[in-house]
Design a protein around this motif. Structure first.
Motif, mmCIF file in Angstrom:
data_model
loop_
_atom_site.group_PDB
_atom_site.id
_atom_site.type_symbol
_atom_site.label_atom_id
_atom_site.label_comp_id
_atom_site.label_asym_id
_atom_site.label_seq_id
_atom_site.Cartn_x
_atom_site.Cartn_y
_atom_site.Cartn_z
ATOM 1 N N PRO A 1 0.823 -1.224 0.000
ATOM 2 C CA PRO A 1 0.000 0.000 0.000
ATOM 3 C C PRO A 1 0.855 1.273 0.000
ATOM 4 O O PRO A 1 0.586 2.206 -0.761
ATOM 5 C CB PRO A 1 -0.823 -0.122 1.282
ATOM 6 C CG PRO A 1 -0.894 -1.592 1.534
ATOM 7 C CD PRO A 1 0.422 -2.141 1.069
ATOM 8 N N ASP A 2 1.901 1.308 0.820
ATOM 9 C CA ASP A 2 2.774 2.489 0.842
ATOM 10 C C ASP A 2 3.427 2.698 -0.516
ATOM 11 O O ASP A 2 3.549 3.828 -0.997
ATOM 12 C CB ASP A 2 3.869 2.334 1.902
ATOM 13 C CG ASP A 2 3.355 2.662 3.292
ATOM 14 O OD1 ASP A 2 2.179 3.065 3.383
ATOM 15 O OD2 ASP A 2 4.118 2.509 4.262
ATOM 16 N N ILE A 7 1.005 4.196 -2.862
ATOM 17 C CA ILE A 7 0.855 5.645 -2.617
ATOM 18 C C ILE A 7 2.012 6.394 -3.292
ATOM 19 O O ILE A 7 1.825 7.414 -3.954
ATOM 20 C CB ILE A 7 0.827 5.940 -1.091
ATOM 21 C CG1 ILE A 7 -0.479 5.397 -0.496
ATOM 22 C CG2 ILE A 7 0.980 7.428 -0.816
ATOM 23 C CD1 ILE A 7 -0.549 5.472 1.024
ATOM 24 N N ARG A 8 3.218 5.849 -3.136
ATOM 25 C CA ARG A 8 4.382 6.527 -3.739
ATOM 26 C C ARG A 8 4.279 6.543 -5.261
ATOM 27 O O ARG A 8 4.497 7.561 -5.895
ATOM 28 C CB ARG A 8 5.675 5.822 -3.323
ATOM 29 C CG ARG A 8 6.144 6.205 -1.943
ATOM 30 C CD ARG A 8 7.659 5.998 -1.795
ATOM 31 N NE ARG A 8 8.050 4.679 -2.244
ATOM 32 C CZ ARG A 8 8.078 3.604 -1.465
ATOM 33 N NH1 ARG A 8 7.743 3.709 -0.197
ATOM 34 N NH2 ARG A 8 8.455 2.439 -1.938
ATOM 35 N N LEU A 14 1.602 6.230 -7.282
ATOM 36 C CA LEU A 14 0.519 7.053 -7.811
ATOM 37 C C LEU A 14 0.776 8.535 -7.520
ATOM 38 O O LEU A 14 0.483 9.400 -8.345
ATOM 39 C CB LEU A 14 -0.826 6.615 -7.222
ATOM 40 C CG LEU A 14 -1.241 5.166 -7.545
ATOM 41 C CD1 LEU A 14 -2.608 4.841 -6.938
ATOM 42 C CD2 LEU A 14 -1.302 4.948 -9.046
ATOM 43 N N GLY A 15 1.340 8.821 -6.330
ATOM 44 C CA GLY A 15 1.648 10.211 -5.986
ATOM 45 C C GLY A 15 2.647 10.818 -6.952
ATOM 46 O O GLY A 15 2.539 11.982 -7.350
#
Lengths: 475, 465
Positions: B230-231, B234-235, B237-238
């Motif tokens: 998950p982290d 996030i990285r 897609l961010g």
């Protein structure tokens, strides 16, 4: 990243995992950046900030239990020069199995170098690589802790300061110079070791085996390990000591084995006793005979026929049945006395035909001179050159050019190189690999030139070990 | 067997190959030309249109050859050019004492054949080496009106692409918002399908480079433990959000255009007066050849500047269609050469081209980089501050060692700091490495894993790529 931001990020992360909007969970400063955009845009902005925070502000949490291996010990010989490593890697790549790789390593060690650990490492169970690698074998075996590689003489007191492979090397050295001291050490310390290590230690007695070792070996007949009892029995047999006497009945393995051997007479004037393999009736009998040859000792078998080891070997009719000949050769190698082994080797080499090849099974027990004589004889004869590839316990780096020119070896090699037959070429490849191991640097150089002139591709991978050998000349 | 031009003409698959080979016969294209008379071999490295040089080897005995280029013509123009140089200026080849490992590798794999016929092969007639030489001499002369028409068409194409890419980024934005709304747990589980779908849309809308990056997200996620995904999502897609925003603010920016749509050509980079140029001695740290989901094979060679006081890196990056076959390495790790590199313009210039390669340099130890900072990832932080969309950042780690955790995963940890920072390593490591003290380690950090390239140790240079 401050604590508020960390808490906010954790909450946002949990929300995103399950799905939803995180604006209300975001830290104040982040909310300001997300601003008054549309809900989707706010989420994207927060996602970008979170991504950057995860990338920069957070680092992977290292487990507290990270384990460090002890430093790989430096070896006593220098590392192979960097510029020769490509040649070495080519030779190792071409070496198909552990045995072939071990030959490459042994050749390099014979010229005073060790390999780079990233090119080759001995296995933890390795007992065939040169002694110089003992510290790496111990390292591979997971010998943890900080024991310095001891240069001292091995004693009862410093026994535990040595790792197993280093101890084996030290004991083997001691057996050659002071066999009694080494045996006393083994006697004192082996009993406390597990069976596997006890066997490896007792096996070292084969170096410098003598009559003084008999009482200790006999005492092992009560050992709890069957394999160790068997090993001790074989070592005793080499010293002419009989194993536990059988009753001669059908349960006695030596008697059972003797039943597979036919005793006869030959010669008209001087009647001589002969021993030939009895005709077998089934594969099951063949298997049983092989088992018995492996477990029985030469001295017991000879006694069973009322003769001595040497007389039994002299009377055995080599050539009658190859499988039986091989089994006899292996039995002699495993349990024959030194005298029996050399007698058999000399007899067979003198016969100069196929029987000479059975000496290959004795190779590990032969002294350096006899090994070389045998190799030279196979080379000179050229009929069974392929057998050289099977020989165990050969020494590296001694074969001279004259050994190849004294006979038809080169002519046979040249014609095989020129042959347009894949099977013949494969045989040549293997032979060249063996030559790469046996030859001196000068011989290797000349041999490369010779086979290339005969039509072999100068760049053929099978010349890899010869090339490495020749390149090691200047060192 | 010597080469003559008739043989080369006969071996060439067509006239175009001969013409192209003719243009490659200039010495400047060949930083290395070597031969072994004993083995009957010629080999060289040709600086072709890619970033990485092509390695060519020719057996003069049977005209066997191998080139690392992705051409489907056999022999390719590089092979023909090497033979051509051998036929016309054989003195250009230096006699080599030993054959390089890549030549040995080829020799080990090949099956010797009888010499190929020098007669023309059927269907490949009508070739003339004389004509190929003349092609080279006659340069096309374009009139001014044609130039104007071409440039106008180019401008229109650029505007059309920008407009399509802008629409693509709108769609990407919406897709990212959808993933957040639906939950990243689902995204991680279905990342393969979801990424494939949006990547296909982006390709249709000319955001090809970004599509390729999105296509690789699933494999990057799957390379991590499930609790880390998950982290990582996030990285990933961010960073896409950041790229899209940056592109919208300056669509003409070369770096962002490269990240989103297409790269400029080699010629454009070399002709760019603002492109950073560094003349130095470079060491090949390692190469990565990876098949991508979009059907391309990426070939990256990481270089270290040996004259710089602080660790500076360069990346020679090429893409080839996977259908072109297995890629061979362009360098041998540890190779050193003196060259002028031109960097693709970027906030943190890394990707480069070899503009001028002068010669090989003997190997040795790396310079002492000092390692004054306590944070081994300081360079990564600097990269992220100026170019937060970057994924892989080259780092030079201070003295340290490789350790294992309870699960058997490998970590790099700084020496003398058992409770300090430790960085997880992407792949399983050679167990021997666990017993070596590393004086310096070059690696790529992607935010969650280290990808080791090379290291210096008490046992000398270690190739870890």
């Amino acid at each position: 990243m401050n604590e508020i931001e960390q808490t906010g990020l954790a909450a946002m992360r949990d929300c995103w995992i399950t799905g939803g909007t995180t604006f209300d969970l975001a830290p104040g400063a982040w909310k300001e950046i997300a601003g008054s955009a549309s809900p989707d845009e706010r989420e994207r902005r927060l996602l970008a900030i979170a991504a950057q925070a995860l990338d920069i502000a957070l680092r992977p949490a290292a487990p507290k239990t990270l384990k460090r291996r002890p430093q790989l010990p430096e070896l006593a010989l220098p590392m192979l020069p960097e510029r020769l490593r490509p040649l070495l890697r080519a030779a190792l790549k071409h070496a198909a199995d552990t045995r072939s790789k071990s030959r490459v390593v042994t050749l390099v060690a014979s010229r005073g170098f060790v390999l780079h650990p990233m090119d080759w490492m001995p296995a933890a169970s390795d007992q065939s690589s040169p002694d110089v690698y003992a510290p790496w074998v111990d390292w591979q075996a997971g010998a943890d802790g900080e024991k310095p590689a001891s240069q001292e003489h091995l004693t009862v007191e410093n026994w535990d300061d040595f790792y197993p492979a280093a101890r084996r090397t030290a004991l083997a050295d001691m057996r050659r110079t002071a066999p009694a001291s080494a045996r006393q050490l083994i006697e004192t310390k082996a009993s406390g070791e597990p069976a596997e290590i006890r066997i490896a230690l007792v096996d070292l007695l084969r170096f410098g085996l003598g009559a003084d070792d008999v009482p200790f070996l006999k005492s092992l007949s009560a050992d709890r390990s069957g394999k160790l009892r068997e090993l001790a029995g074989r070592l005793l047999a080499r010293l002419g000591e009989h194993g536990s006497p059988g009753d001669g009945g059908p349960e006695d393995p030596t008697a059972e084995l003797a039943a597979f051997i036919a005793e006869g007479k030959s010669g008209f004037i001087r009647r001589r006793t002969t021993y030939t393999p009895a005709k077998l009736k089934s594969p099951a009998q063949e298997r049983r005979r092989a088992e018995l040859f492996e477990t029985c000792n030469l001295v017991d078998l000879a006694t069973r026929f009322g003769t001595t080891e040497s007389e039994f070997i002299g009377a055995w009719q080599f050539g009658a049945e190859s499988n039986a000949d091989i089994l006899v050769a292996r039995m002699v190698a495993a349990s024959g006395s030194d005298a029996a082994v050399t007698h058999m080797a000399d007899t067979l080499v003198a016969e100069r035909d196929k029987p000479a090849l059975f000496v290959l099974h004795l190779m590990a027990r032969l002294d350096s001179r006899r090994k070389r004589v045998l190799v030279r004889s196979i080379l000179k004869d050229t009929q069974h050159l392929g057998a050289l590839n099977l020989a165990e316990g050969l020494e590296a780096s001694w074969l001279e050019w004259a050994d190849l020119t004294n006979g038809q070896t080169l002519a046979a090699l040249r014609s095989a190189v020129a042959a347009n037959d894949d099977a013949v070429r494969r045989g040549v490849d293997q032979l060249l690999e063996t030559m790469g191991f046996l030859a001196t640097a000068a011989t290797a150089e000349k041999l490369i030139g010779d086979v290339v002139a005969a039509g072999m591709a100068p760049s053929a991978p099978s010349l890899g070990l010869l090339r490495l050998n020749a390149s090691l000349a200047e060192h | 067997m010597e080469f003559d031009l008739k043989t080369i003409e006969a071996l060439a698959p067509d006239q175009a190959s001969l013409s192209a080979a003719s243009r490659l016969t200039k010495q400047s294209n060949w930083p290395r030309l070597e031969k072994s008379d004993q083995l009957g071999l010629l080999w060289g490295e040709c600086q072709g249109s890619g970033s990485n040089p092509y390695r060519v080897v020719v057996d003069t005995g049977d005209h066997g050859y191998k080139c690392t280029c992705p051409s489907r013509k056999f022999p390719c123009k590089h092979t023909l050019a090497l033979m051509w140089i051998a036929a016309t200026t054989p003195a250009s080849f230096t006699a080599a004492g030993s054959t390089p490992e890549w030549v040995n590798d080829w020799l080990g794999r090949r099956r010797k054949t009888s010499p190929q016929p020098a007669d023309p092969v059927p269907g490949a007639g009508g070739k003339s080496i004389g004509e190929a030489s003349r092609d080279d001499e006659s340069a096309d002369i374009e009139d001014a009106a044609a130039v104007e028409r071409r440039e106008a068409a180019q401008r229109k194409r650029t505007l059309d692409t920008q407009s399509a890419v802008s629409a693509a980024l709108d769609e990407l934005d919406q897709w990212i918002a959808d993933q957040l709304r639906l939950g990243l747990a689902g995204f991680v589980d279905n990342s393969s399908d979801r990424c494939r779908r949006i990547a296909a849309r982006l390709v249709d809308m000319k955001a090809t480079a970004l599509a390729g990056r999105i296509d690789e997200i699933p494999s990057r996620l799957m390379g991590l433990r499930s609790e880390e995904r998950p982290d990582a999502a996030i990285r990933e897609l961010g960073k896409l959000v950041l790229v899209a925003k940056a592109w919208r603010s300056t669509p003409g920016d070369a770096e962002l255009r490269r990240l989103v749509s297409t790269s400029e050509s080699r010629e454009q980079v070399l002709a760019n007066p603002d492109a950073k140029q560094v003349e130095s001695v470079w060491e090949v740290l390692g190469e990565k050849i990876e098949s991508r989901r979009d059907g391309l094979v990426s070939h990256s060679a990481w270089l270290l500047d040996l004259k710089s006081a602080s660790p500076q890196f360069a990346l020679l990056l090429d893409y080839f269609p996977a259908s072109a076959g297995r890629r061979s390495n362009a360098f041998t790790p540890g190779d050193r050469f003196d060259a002028r590199l031109v960097f693709y313009p970027a906030r943190q210039p890394l990707r480069a081209l070899v503009a001028d390669r002068k010669g090989d340099v003997p190997t040795g130890e790396w310079p002492d980089f000092g390692f004054h900072t306590a944070d081994p990832l300081a360079a990564h932080a600097v990269h992220q501050n100026t170019a937060p969309w970057l994924t892989d950042c080259p780092v030079m780690l201070p003295p340290g060692a490789i350790l294992l955790d309870d699960r058997g995963a490998a970590w790099w940890q700084a020496a003398g700091d058992p409770h300090g920072i430790a960085l997880p390593i992407a792949d399983t490591v050679n167990p021997t490495l666990l017993g070596l003290d590393l004086m310096a380690t070059a690696a790529l950090w992607n935010g969650s894993r280290l990808d080791l390239l090379a290291a210096q140790s008490g046992f000398g240079r270690l190739d870890l790529s």
